[in-house]
Design a protein around this motif. Structure first.
Motif, PDB file in Angstrom:
ATOM      1  N   LEU A  62      91.211  60.627  55.357  1.00 18.12           N
ATOM      2  CA  LEU A  62      90.858  60.252  56.723  1.00 18.12           C
ATOM      3  C   LEU A  62      90.467  58.783  56.793  1.00 18.12           C
ATOM      4  O   LEU A  62      90.166  58.170  55.772  1.00 18.12           O
ATOM      5  CB  LEU A  62      89.695  61.126  57.206  1.00 18.12           C
ATOM      6  CG  LEU A  62      89.958  62.633  57.121  1.00 18.12           C
ATOM      7  CD1 LEU A  62      88.728  63.400  57.557  1.00 18.12           C
ATOM      8  CD2 LEU A  62      91.173  63.026  57.941  1.00 18.12           C
ATOM      9  N   ASP A  65      85.834  55.128  58.661  1.00 15.76           N
ATOM     10  CA  ASP A  65      84.715  55.418  59.565  1.00 15.76           C
ATOM     11  C   ASP A  65      84.501  56.915  59.739  1.00 15.76           C
ATOM     12  O   ASP A  65      83.366  57.383  59.814  1.00 15.76           O
ATOM     13  CB  ASP A  65      84.935  54.767  60.934  1.00 15.76           C
ATOM     14  CG  ASP A  65      84.712  53.269  60.910  1.00 15.76           C
ATOM     15  OD1 ASP A  65      84.089  52.767  59.953  1.00 15.76           O
ATOM     16  OD2 ASP A  65      85.164  52.593  61.853  1.00 15.76           O
ATOM     17  N   ASP A  66      85.589  57.669  59.809  1.00 17.34           N
ATOM     18  CA  ASP A  66      85.473  59.118  59.940  1.00 17.34           C
ATOM     19  C   ASP A  66      84.946  59.724  58.642  1.00 17.34           C
ATOM     20  O   ASP A  66      84.120  60.642  58.671  1.00 17.34           O
ATOM     21  CB  ASP A  66      86.820  59.728  60.320  1.00 17.34           C
ATOM     22  CG  ASP A  66      87.245  59.354  61.735  1.00 17.34           C
ATOM     23  OD1 ASP A  66      86.597  58.479  62.348  1.00 17.34           O
ATOM     24  OD2 ASP A  66      88.219  59.929  62.224  1.00 17.34           O
ATOM     25  N   THR A  69      81.266  59.568  58.547  1.00 20.21           N
ATOM     26  CA  THR A  69      80.637  60.605  59.374  1.00 20.21           C
ATOM     27  C   THR A  69      80.625  61.937  58.633  1.00 20.21           C
ATOM     28  O   THR A  69      79.599  62.629  58.605  1.00 20.21           O
ATOM     29  CB  THR A  69      81.375  60.741  60.721  1.00 20.21           C
ATOM     30  OG1 THR A  69      81.239  59.506  61.442  1.00 20.21           O
ATOM     31  CG2 THR A  69      80.820  61.876  61.558  1.00 20.21           C
ATOM     32  N   TYR A  70      81.738  62.299  58.000  1.00 13.57           N
ATOM     33  CA  TYR A  70      81.793  63.577  57.276  1.00 13.57           C
ATOM     34  C   TYR A  70      80.862  63.554  56.062  1.00 13.57           C
ATOM     35  O   TYR A  70      80.213  64.554  55.755  1.00 13.57           O
ATOM     36  CB  TYR A  70      83.233  63.901  56.878  1.00 13.57           C
ATOM     37  CG  TYR A  70      84.106  64.197  58.084  1.00 13.57           C
ATOM     38  CD1 TYR A  70      83.898  65.343  58.846  1.00 13.57           C
ATOM     39  CD2 TYR A  70      85.106  63.326  58.478  1.00 13.57           C
ATOM     40  CE1 TYR A  70      84.671  65.610  59.963  1.00 13.57           C
ATOM     41  CE2 TYR A  70      85.888  63.583  59.596  1.00 13.57           C
ATOM     42  CZ  TYR A  70      85.668  64.728  60.336  1.00 13.57           C
ATOM     43  OH  TYR A  70      86.428  64.997  61.444  1.00 13.57           O
ATOM     44  N   ILE A 107      81.378  65.725  66.993  1.00 20.19           N
ATOM     45  CA  ILE A 107      81.734  64.692  66.019  1.00 20.19           C
ATOM     46  C   ILE A 107      81.601  63.307  66.625  1.00 20.19           C
ATOM     47  O   ILE A 107      81.184  62.359  65.948  1.00 20.19           O
ATOM     48  CB  ILE A 107      83.148  64.935  65.448  1.00 20.19           C
ATOM     49  CG1 ILE A 107      83.235  66.323  64.798  1.00 20.19           C
ATOM     50  CG2 ILE A 107      83.501  63.865  64.414  1.00 20.19           C
ATOM     51  CD1 ILE A 107      84.631  66.738  64.387  1.00 20.19           C
ATOM     52  N   ASP A 108      81.907  63.164  67.915  1.00 17.48           N
ATOM     53  CA  ASP A 108      81.766  61.863  68.565  1.00 17.48           C
ATOM     54  C   ASP A 108      80.297  61.413  68.538  1.00 17.48           C
ATOM     55  O   ASP A 108      80.003  60.251  68.270  1.00 17.48           O
ATOM     56  CB  ASP A 108      82.272  61.923  70.005  1.00 17.48           C
ATOM     57  CG  ASP A 108      83.771  62.175  70.088  1.00 17.48           C
ATOM     58  OD1 ASP A 108      84.492  61.884  69.109  1.00 17.48           O
ATOM     59  OD2 ASP A 108      84.226  62.676  71.141  1.00 17.48           O
ATOM     60  N   ASP A 111      79.401  60.319  65.055  1.00 17.52           N
ATOM     61  CA  ASP A 111      79.912  58.970  64.772  1.00 17.52           C
ATOM     62  C   ASP A 111      78.883  57.918  65.168  1.00 17.52           C
ATOM     63  O   ASP A 111      78.620  56.974  64.425  1.00 17.52           O
ATOM     64  CB  ASP A 111      81.207  58.692  65.543  1.00 17.52           C
ATOM     65  CG  ASP A 111      82.434  59.334  64.942  1.00 17.52           C
ATOM     66  OD1 ASP A 111      82.394  59.747  63.773  1.00 17.52           O
ATOM     67  OD2 ASP A 111      83.447  59.409  65.656  1.00 17.52           O
ATOM     68  N   ARG A 138      93.598  59.022  63.510  1.00 17.88           N
ATOM     69  CA  ARG A 138      92.968  59.906  64.487  1.00 17.88           C
ATOM     70  C   ARG A 138      93.818  60.029  65.738  1.00 17.88           C
ATOM     71  O   ARG A 138      94.281  59.035  66.299  1.00 17.88           O
ATOM     72  CB  ARG A 138      91.588  59.379  64.854  1.00 17.88           C
ATOM     73  CG  ARG A 138      90.812  60.377  65.692  1.00 17.88           C
ATOM     74  CD  ARG A 138      89.533  59.861  66.259  1.00 17.88           C
ATOM     75  NE  ARG A 138      88.655  59.262  65.282  1.00 17.88           N
ATOM     76  CZ  ARG A 138      87.554  58.614  65.629  1.00 17.88           C
ATOM     77  NH1 ARG A 138      87.225  58.480  66.896  1.00 17.88           N
ATOM     78  NH2 ARG A 138      86.780  58.081  64.699  1.00 17.88           N
ATOM     79  N   ARG A 150      88.555  67.341  65.767  1.00 14.41           N
ATOM     80  CA  ARG A 150      89.198  66.041  65.622  1.00 14.41           C
ATOM     81  C   ARG A 150      90.550  66.274  64.952  1.00 14.41           C
ATOM     82  O   ARG A 150      90.631  66.974  63.955  1.00 14.41           O
ATOM     83  CB  ARG A 150      88.330  65.117  64.792  1.00 14.41           C
ATOM     84  CG  ARG A 150      88.822  63.700  64.855  1.00 14.41           C
ATOM     85  CD  ARG A 150      87.794  62.701  64.455  1.00 14.41           C
ATOM     86  NE  ARG A 150      86.871  62.419  65.558  1.00 14.41           N
ATOM     87  CZ  ARG A 150      85.769  61.712  65.415  1.00 14.41           C
ATOM     88  NH1 ARG A 150      85.449  61.227  64.236  1.00 14.41           N
ATOM     89  NH2 ARG A 150      84.988  61.482  66.438  1.00 14.41           N
ATOM     90  N   TYR A 152      94.239  64.619  63.343  1.00 17.48           N
ATOM     91  CA  TYR A 152      94.793  63.470  62.629  1.00 17.48           C
ATOM     92  C   TYR A 152      96.272  63.701  62.408  1.00 17.48           C
ATOM     93  O   TYR A 152      96.723  64.832  62.254  1.00 17.48           O
ATOM     94  CB  TYR A 152      94.115  63.298  61.259  1.00 17.48           C
ATOM     95  CG  TYR A 152      92.631  63.078  61.359  1.00 17.48           C
ATOM     96  CD1 TYR A 152      92.107  61.796  61.505  1.00 17.48           C
ATOM     97  CD2 TYR A 152      91.750  64.145  61.330  1.00 17.48           C
ATOM     98  CE1 TYR A 152      90.748  61.585  61.613  1.00 17.48           C
ATOM     99  CE2 TYR A 152      90.383  63.951  61.440  1.00 17.48           C
ATOM    100  CZ  TYR A 152      89.885  62.672  61.574  1.00 17.48           C
ATOM    101  OH  TYR A 152      88.538  62.469  61.690  1.00 17.48           O
TER     102      TYR A 152
END
Length: 164
Positions: A62, A65-66, A69-70, A107-108, A111, A138, A150, A152
């Motif tokens: 991914l 930035d994602d 987050t994860y 998820i947003d 972030d 994304r 989300r 991808y």
């Protein structure tokens, strides 16, 4: 073209339920990734060591930035479910199964919360890095779709995946 759909759940119970429903739908087990795989409850105010899960998170291919987050979600006690989708005909059914807003995280919002958190890089010592075509880009959210899922898209398939 290959797609992936991810969601973050607060409990292992919900993540496992989603994984089992995807399995019942016929998604091969090797296409379904749950991180962490086993229940790992955290005492109030503590966090997980991301180290044991970092390779699995990076293996989702991914954007950085994602991935951050994860990583932070797992560190804070959440569970990730990600599904590789090769047949777009199943995409809507997979999304329906993964929409569990009663126990999923936005998820947003995560972030934003984790924007300043440390990104923990990972490099496979025994394999070349994956190509940019294997890194998921994304997808724009569907109109009216909340930030609990989300999607991808990859222009190249991921390599070295166990497919059941």
């Amino acid at each position: 073209m290959q797609r992936a759909v991810t969601a973050i759940y607060r409990t292992h119970q919900t993540a496992a339920l989603v994984r089992n429903e995807l399995d019942t739908l016929g998604v091969p087990r090797g296409y379904i990734h749950m991180i962490p795989e086993t229940e790992d409850r955290l005492p109030e105010g503590s966090s997980r060591d991301v180290g044991p899960y970092n390779q699995e998170i990076h293996d989702l291919h991914l954007p950085e930035d994602d991935t951050r987050t994860y990583q932070q979600a797992v560190k804070n006690g959440d569970y990730i479910v990600s599904v590789d989708v090769e047949d777009n005909a199943d995409l809507d059914r997979i999304k329906d199964i993964m929409r569990r807003p009663e126990d999923s995280r936005d998820i947003d919002a995560l972030d934003t919360e984790y924007a300043g958190a440390e990104y923990i890089p990972f490099r496979h010592s025994d394999a070349p890095p994956y190509t940019e075509g294997q890194r998921g880009v994304r997808d724009p959210g569907s109109p009216g779709e909340r930030g609990h899922l989300r999607g991808y898209t990859r222009s190249e398939p991921m390599r070295d995946r166990t497919r059941d």
